[in-house]
Design a protein around this motif. Sequence first.
Motif, short mmCIF file in Angstrom:
data_model
loop_
_atom_site.label_atom_id
_atom_site.label_comp_id
_atom_site.label_asym_id
_atom_site.label_seq_id
_atom_site.Cartn_x
_atom_site.Cartn_y
_atom_site.Cartn_z
N GLU A 194 0.83 -1.21 0.00
CA GLU A 194 0.00 0.00 0.00
C GLU A 194 0.86 1.26 0.00
O GLU A 194 0.63 2.19 -0.79
N GLU A 195 1.86 1.30 0.88
CA GLU A 195 2.72 2.49 0.95
C GLU A 195 3.55 2.65 -0.31
O GLU A 195 3.79 3.77 -0.77
N LEU A 196 4.02 1.54 -0.87
CA LEU A 196 4.83 1.61 -2.08
C LEU A 196 4.00 2.16 -3.25
O LEU A 196 4.46 3.03 -4.00
N ASP A 197 2.76 1.67 -3.39
CA ASP A 197 1.89 2.17 -4.45
C ASP A 197 1.61 3.66 -4.27
O ASP A 197 1.60 4.43 -5.24
N LEU A 198 1.38 4.07 -3.03
CA LEU A 198 1.12 5.48 -2.75
C LEU A 198 2.34 6.34 -3.06
O LEU A 198 2.22 7.43 -3.64
N PHE A 199 3.52 5.86 -2.68
CA PHE A 199 4.76 6.60 -2.95
C PHE A 199 4.90 6.87 -4.45
O PHE A 199 5.16 8.00 -4.87
N PHE A 200 4.72 5.85 -5.27
CA PHE A 200 4.89 6.03 -6.72
C PHE A 200 3.77 6.88 -7.31
O PHE A 200 3.99 7.63 -8.26
N LYS A 201 2.58 6.79 -6.73
CA LYS A 201 1.49 7.64 -7.20
C LYS A 201 1.80 9.11 -6.94
O LYS A 201 1.55 9.97 -7.80
N LEU A 202 2.39 9.40 -5.78
CA LEU A 202 2.69 10.78 -5.42
C LEU A 202 3.82 11.38 -6.24
O LEU A 202 3.84 12.59 -6.49
N ILE A 203 4.78 10.55 -6.68
CA ILE A 203 5.90 11.09 -7.44
C ILE A 203 5.71 10.91 -8.95
O ILE A 203 6.59 11.27 -9.73
N ASN A 204 4.55 10.39 -9.35
CA ASN A 204 4.33 10.08 -10.76
C ASN A 204 4.49 11.31 -11.65
O ASN A 204 5.05 11.23 -12.75
N GLN A 205 4.00 12.45 -11.19
CA GLN A 205 4.08 13.66 -11.99
C GLN A 205 5.54 14.06 -12.22
O GLN A 205 5.91 14.51 -13.30
N LEU A 206 6.38 13.88 -11.20
CA LEU A 206 7.79 14.18 -11.35
C LEU A 206 8.44 13.20 -12.32
O LEU A 206 9.24 13.58 -13.18
N GLY A 207 8.07 11.93 -12.20
CA GLY A 207 8.64 10.93 -13.09
C GLY A 207 8.27 11.17 -14.54
O GLY A 207 9.09 10.98 -15.45
N GLY A 208 7.04 11.62 -14.77
CA GLY A 208 6.60 11.86 -16.13
C GLY A 208 7.11 13.16 -16.74
O GLY A 208 6.94 13.39 -17.94
#
Length: 390
Positions: free
Chosen positions: A89-103
């Motif tokens: 759960e935390e890992l999915d949330l972490f990547f969701k939160l930084i997705n905009q930076l990654g993209g």
Amino acid sequence: MFFGRILIGTSGWDYDDWIGPFYKTERGLFSQYTRVFNTVEINSTFYSLPGKGFIEGLLRSAPRGFVFSLKMYRGITHKKLLNPKLITEELDLFFKLINQLGGSGKLGAILIQLPPRPKNDVPWFKDFLEMLPREYRFAVEFRHPSWLNDGTFKLLREHNVAYAIVDEPLLPPEAVVTADFTYIRWHGRGERPWYYYHYTEQELKEWALRINQLIGNVSLLLGYFNNHFRGFAPHNALQMLSLLGMLDRERRQLLKEMDEYFQKLPEKSASKARTAALEGNVDEVLKALAGDKRYERGLEIKDEAVTYTVAGDRVIGKVKEYDVYIDLDSRIIRHNCEDWRKSLEGKRFCKHMVKFFLVIPRDLALKILEDIITNMDDWEFVADKSEQGE
């Protein structure tokens, strides 16, 4: 020749003791930083999950071509030790939160810093690596020698995850390449804290040779100086870029000014302050943890503004209207002024904390400060009341 393939910066940028040696004014620190360096490592994402506004603010503020690297949240790495059964759960949330930076194209790499635990304590490391999304670059920083073996390096290569090369007192600077990029962190070689260290030009020349060798085997090299005290990190980062032939005229002039600044510093400087800290000199320890400016501001606070009670290994009190909570057994120190919040990633003391340690009994202050200096990485500096006592 290496422009674009070698990115050198610092771990964090928001340090008020850089004003003078590096920054010209206390306003717009990040803007000043980006005029000099084209990358930075964000440590605040280790202490708490990033908010949407934080990521959006970074994207708005960063110039074209600027690259961020960031640390994975410690709830995943330290509290749950990468256990796939606990972190999904935390890992999915972490990547969701930084997705905009990654993209955005502005994300360099995600640093997975493990706690100083032996390899046997994390038996599911391979399973964790298989959970990582392939669209990001990852580097792993090990902090126990049991990880440094061919089996670990083979596993990293299989997943194209970089071994984070470190310069620090406890582990050897193994220049091992395990991915199509490499990641270096210069922590410093001080006693405690390590980061209170100013690299010499000769030490940096040795690293410049390593970098020239490493870049022949990778498409990208990310390097960050974490010796943030007193402006050492930006000075050493500029020196490294100079040794690599990567400075333009404006940055060469800034490096010259910083060289002159540090040459004029009194002899008391870093090594003397470290020694005094280890000897239990309260004032020098506080100067090392807070910086001279915050220390002086702490002296201006009246003694009667401080209240406290001692209960075993816990000290609870206030400085003016701000709370202080210290648990020596759990190694947690909590405070809630805004300057403290801003300084969490660098584990810096604010003026209120300086005053608190000057007022509580000296033997108690020494006991706590010596433990912080000796076990800096194990102490949790927090601002959220909900973390009290964890």
